[in-house]
Design an enzyme around this catalytic site. Structure first.
Site, PDB file in Angstrom:
ATOM      1  CE1 TYR A   1      -4.306  -1.572   4.653  1.00  0.00           C
ATOM      2  CE2 TYR A   1      -3.335   0.192   4.562  1.00  0.00           C
ATOM      3  CZ  TYR A   1      -3.841  -0.970   3.871  1.00  0.00           C
ATOM      4  OH  TYR A   1      -3.764  -0.840   2.523  1.00  0.00           O
TER       5      TYR A   1
ATOM      6  CB  SER B   1      -0.682  -0.003   1.286  1.00  0.00           C
ATOM      7  OG  SER B   1      -1.516   1.381   1.412  1.00  0.00           O
TER       8      SER B   1
END
Length: 265
Positions: free
Chosen positions: A156, A143
């Site tokens: 995350y 990501s």
């Protein structure tokens, strides 16, 4: 198209957004695909959609942090099709809390899904590839939050950034077996699925303390949609990338390359 003809792929986390679209994209190029998810409905919907388009797929339901489930998925693929050639580690949990608000058990759970799930599936698939002695490709979905500091999203960001060096370390270890391990970095993504778009419109969630204006920061003038990611993942899964390992390909419309003070739109 048949760039992945005769290959067998496992994709973890096959929701209708990124994971499901990648699974369908691999199948469209000739791969036979195992669609895994903790939700039976999600896994079965993904596999059924592939079969409805003439592809071959099967659904596998379970938790990526459960070693028995992982071994069973790989065994299921081998029993059905004889081998595994591609793994896409995509399973993730979204839990946007920060260091001051996230309970420790939730932090550990989020890291367990991202990191331990990738560890377990990579190990099981690598062992199957080594037994067959034909190599293969493992793709870890990262990501842009793995490369930059996003406030209020500590689990995350930590998990995805951990996958960066997990990718490099495992790539070096498995190189002697002809197994390539690479990262793929997407960014904030606009869903293509009409149902997901409807849910986002109807259930926008609580306002964040850290509002993110993703769309205005993309130099290429729009957020990616899941279909934008398929060509990159197909390339990494295919023999066309046979000399690429321990690397990463970013598909973010230029977001991480942008100099921070510049607002393009």
């Amino acid at each position: 198209m048949n760039r992945l003809a005769d290959k067998v792929a496992i994709v973890t986390g096959t929701s209708p957004n990124i994971g499901g679209t990648i699974a369908a994209g691999l199948a469209a190029e000739g791969a036979r695909v195992v669609c895994t998810d903790v939700s039976a409905d999600v896994a079965k919907t993904c596999a059924s959609a592939i079969e409805a388009r003439g592809g071959q797929a099967l659904a596998a339901v379970g938790d990526v942090t459960d070693a028995d489930h992982v071994e069973a998925v790989v065994a299921q693929a081998v029993d059905r099709w004889g081998h595994v050639d591609v793994l896409v580690n995509n399973a993730v949990q979204f839990n946007t809390k920060g260091i001051l608000t996230m309970p420790l058990d939730e932090y550990r759970r989020q890291l367990d899904i991202i990191l331990a799930g990738s560890f377990l599936f990579t190990r099981a698939v690598a062992q199957a590839m080594i037994r067959r002695q034909t190599g293969g490709s493992i793709i870890n979905v990262l990501s842009t939050a793995a490369w930059q500091g996003q406030p209020g999203n500590v689990g995350y960001c930590t998990g995805k950034s951990g996958l960066i060096n997990f990718t490099r370390s495992v790539a070096m270890e498995l190189a002697e077996y002809g197994i390539r391990v690479n990262g793929f970095t997407p960014t904030a993504t606009m869903p293509q699925d009409p149902e997901l778009l409807r849910k986002l419109a109807e259930e926008p969630g609580e306002p964040s303390r850290y509002p993110m204006d993703f769309a205005s920061q993309i130099p290429l003038n729009r957020l990616p949609v899941p279909d934008d990611y398929v060509p990159t993942v197909v390339f990494l899964a295919s023999d066309e990338s046979r000399m690429i390992t321990g690397s990463n390909i970013t598909v973010d419309g230029g977001a991480t390359a942008k100099y921070w003070p510049w607002t393009p739109h």
